[in-house]
Design an enzyme around this catalytic site. Structure first.
Site, PDB file in Angstrom:
ATOM      1  N   CYS A  53       0.830  -1.203   0.000  1.00 54.12           N
ATOM      2  CA  CYS A  53       0.000   0.000   0.000  1.00 54.12           C
ATOM      3  C   CYS A  53       0.870   1.262   0.000  1.00 54.12           C
ATOM      4  O   CYS A  53       2.021   1.252   0.454  1.00 54.12           O
ATOM      5  CB  CYS A  53      -0.881   0.039   1.241  1.00 54.12           C
ATOM      6  SG  CYS A  53      -2.075  -1.295   1.362  1.00 54.12           S
ATOM      7  N   GLU A  55       0.551   3.867   1.876  1.00 50.23           N
ATOM      8  CA  GLU A  55       0.861   4.329   3.224  1.00 50.23           C
ATOM      9  C   GLU A  55       2.107   3.640   3.771  1.00 50.23           C
ATOM     10  O   GLU A  55       2.993   4.264   4.347  1.00 50.23           O
ATOM     11  CB  GLU A  55      -0.312   4.058   4.165  1.00 50.23           C
ATOM     12  CG  GLU A  55      -1.602   4.754   3.762  1.00 50.23           C
ATOM     13  CD  GLU A  55      -2.491   3.882   2.871  1.00 50.23           C
ATOM     14  OE1 GLU A  55      -1.965   3.201   1.950  1.00 50.23           O
ATOM     15  OE2 GLU A  55      -3.716   3.874   3.092  1.00 50.23           O
ATOM     16  N   CYS A  93      -2.197  -1.249   7.214  1.00 49.72           N
ATOM     17  CA  CYS A  93      -1.530   0.053   7.306  1.00 49.72           C
ATOM     18  C   CYS A  93      -1.811   0.725   8.642  1.00 49.72           C
ATOM     19  O   CYS A  93      -0.928   1.367   9.213  1.00 49.72           O
ATOM     20  CB  CYS A  93      -1.950   0.952   6.145  1.00 49.72           C
ATOM     21  SG  CYS A  93      -1.228   0.427   4.570  1.00 49.72           S
TER      22      CYS A  93
HETATM   23 ZN   LIG Z   1      -2.896  -0.517   3.400  1.00 50.15          ZN
END
Ligand SMILES: [Zn+2]
Length: 135
Positions: A53, A55, A93
């Site tokens: 991801c 993030e 995340c």
């Molecule tokens: Zn994530």
């Protein structure tokens, strides 16, 4: 730096997103307490589970640069060329953020019209974190 300025940094980071499978492109901009912004974009993989991801990519860049203290992260994303969805961070995340930030760390998302700001404690109450492992 305003929330809008940080979100604009996330929008710029989103341009580099590698999302050939879902077409869901995300950018993140992480603000350190020193005022430095670290960015990341999502990076998909043919195995799917190896996808990273935006993030966590931003956190990886910051941690790799020696940063350990953060104020906020902004997230921008959506399908295709548009970045008009309000993108909240996934659970993985949120857990990664909990490793490095205090409960009042701000998580910001939005689009051209709307900005939302939440504390990590709102997004991940009762988190399991480093305090659980202290003696
Ligand atoms: Zn994530």
């Amino acid at each position: 730096m305003t929330d809008r300025e940080l979100l604009n940094q996330a929008l710029i980071a989103r341009e580099a997103a590698y999302a050939p499978y879902s077409g869901y492109r995300v950018g993140a901009a992480l603000l350190s307490v020193n005022g430095t912004v670290y960015t990341g974009c999502n990076m998909e993989n043919a195995s799917y589970s190896a996808t990273l991801c935006a993030e966590r990519a931003a956190f990886s860049a910051a941690i790799g640069a020696g940063e350990r203290a953060f104020r906020a992260i902004a997230i921008a994303g959506g399908k295709g060329r548009k970045a008009d969805e309000k993108v909240a961070p996934c659970g993985v995340c949120r857990q990664v953020m909990a490793e490095f930030v205090d409960a009042d760390f701000a998580v910001i998302w939005g689009n051209d019209q709307v900005l939302e700001r939440h504390s990590l404690e709102e997004l991940l109450p009762f988190a399991f974190d480093r305090k659980n492992l202290e003696d």
